[in-house]
Write an enzyme that holds these catalytic residues in place. Structure first.
Site, mmCIF file in Angstrom:
data_model
loop_
_atom_site.group_PDB
_atom_site.id
_atom_site.type_symbol
_atom_site.label_atom_id
_atom_site.label_comp_id
_atom_site.label_asym_id
_atom_site.label_seq_id
_atom_site.Cartn_x
_atom_site.Cartn_y
_atom_site.Cartn_z
ATOM 1 N N ASP A 1 -41.490 19.350 -39.044
ATOM 2 C CA ASP A 1 -40.311 19.665 -38.553
ATOM 3 C C ASP A 1 -39.475 19.114 -39.557
ATOM 4 O OD1 ASP A 1 -41.106 19.847 -36.063
ATOM 5 O OD2 ASP A 1 -40.137 17.948 -35.226
ATOM 6 N N ASP B 1 -46.603 10.904 -47.616
ATOM 7 C CA ASP B 1 -45.174 10.525 -47.925
ATOM 8 C C ASP B 1 -44.647 11.173 -49.035
ATOM 9 O OD1 ASP B 1 -47.152 9.202 -49.176
ATOM 10 O OD2 ASP B 1 -46.305 7.307 -49.348
ATOM 11 N N LYS C 1 -53.605 10.920 -46.860
ATOM 12 C CA LYS C 1 -53.137 9.612 -47.334
ATOM 13 C C LYS C 1 -54.579 8.876 -47.735
ATOM 14 C CE LYS C 1 -50.149 7.131 -47.100
ATOM 15 N NZ LYS C 1 -49.167 6.608 -48.335
ATOM 16 N N TYR D 1 -54.553 12.502 -32.546
ATOM 17 C CA TYR D 1 -53.979 12.796 -30.967
ATOM 18 C C TYR D 1 -55.399 12.847 -29.721
ATOM 19 C CZ TYR D 1 -49.945 14.426 -33.066
ATOM 20 O OH TYR D 1 -48.625 14.322 -33.960
ATOM 21 N N ASP E 1 -47.300 17.571 -37.834
ATOM 22 C CA ASP E 1 -45.970 17.617 -36.976
ATOM 23 C C ASP E 1 -44.728 16.982 -37.896
ATOM 24 O OD1 ASP E 1 -46.932 18.676 -34.680
ATOM 25 O OD2 ASP E 1 -47.028 16.629 -33.469
#
Length: 230
Positions: free
Chosen positions: A115, A87, A54, A3, A111
């Site tokens: 959620d 993942d 990852k 970001y 993020d």
């Protein structure tokens, strides 16, 4: 993370073709800072910390895992550290959420995973939140803001419909993280669980339970606290 790190942008390559790109970059001190927050939170809970990245395909993930492993060796006494790919973490949250206690990860994965985790309870009315700053140099406690994840819901204001449990649970987080009152925090959380055994607001109504409103659920939690505190 991606970001804020540079380079990032959209380049015009000509012939109607553009290229958009972001850089996912973290330095050792940045990872250590959030890693310490994760270790501290885990120590105040069940002592289990899952570091998520990852590292199988991203260099930033390789560094993240290296720094978290080194930090845990030096500062993680009493905390069990495990590593998981992002993942797989998303899948495991849906498959068996109780295997997790505290998850520490970067902005982008955080993020997505937060959620995903938010919907495991079935309602935003069940979700507390805390925004924790750096520890105060004098007290060692973080500057913090606690609030339910949901908004003010003006459409149901004054109708005795809102689920108050996220507010109770946010208060429990405040007791634990700002005032270091773990026993009192656990009392509030246990009272919420006890109240849920037979009462529900409309957003989480389940067959076999009694449906009640904001006032009724609030009374049920307070009564449960009185019962547990005897």
């Amino acid at each position: 993370g991606s970001y804020f790190a540079d380079p990032r942008g959209i380049d015009d390559l000509g012939n109607g073709i553009k290229k958009g790109y972001d850089t996912n970059a973290y330095t050792t001190p940045e990872i250590e800072r959030i890693g310490r927050v994760g270790i501290d939170l885990a120590r105040k809970r069940d002592g289990r910390l899952t570091s998520v990245e990852k590292a199988n395909v991203m260099h930033s993930g390789v560094l993240w895992r290296q720094v978290m492993t080194a930090l845990h060796l030096v500062e993680g006494e009493g905390v069990e550290l495990s590593h998981m790919y992002a993942d797989n973490c998303a899948m495991q949250l849906v498959r068996n959420p109780k295997q997790f206690d505290v998850i520490v990860t970067d902005n982008l994965f955080g993020d997505l995973l937060s959620d995903c985790a938010a919907m495991l309870t079935g309602s935003l009315g069940m979700l507390p939140s805390a925004s924790l700053g750096s520890p105060d140099l004098e007290t060692g406690l973080p500057k913090a803001m606690y609030e339910p994840v949901h908004g003010s819901a003006p459409d149901i204001a004054g109708k005795d419909l809102a689920n108050p449990l996220a507010q109770f649970l946010s208060f429990a987080m405040m007791l634990r993280y700002s005032f270091d009152q773990r026993a009192e925090a656990e009392l509030v959380e246990k009272a919420v669980n006890l109240a849920l055994e037979n009462k529900r607001t409309g957003d989480i109504m389940t067959p076999g339970c009694e449906q009640t409103g904001t006032d009724g659920m609030t009374t049920a939690v307070i009564d449960a606290m009185d019962h547990l505190a005897r």
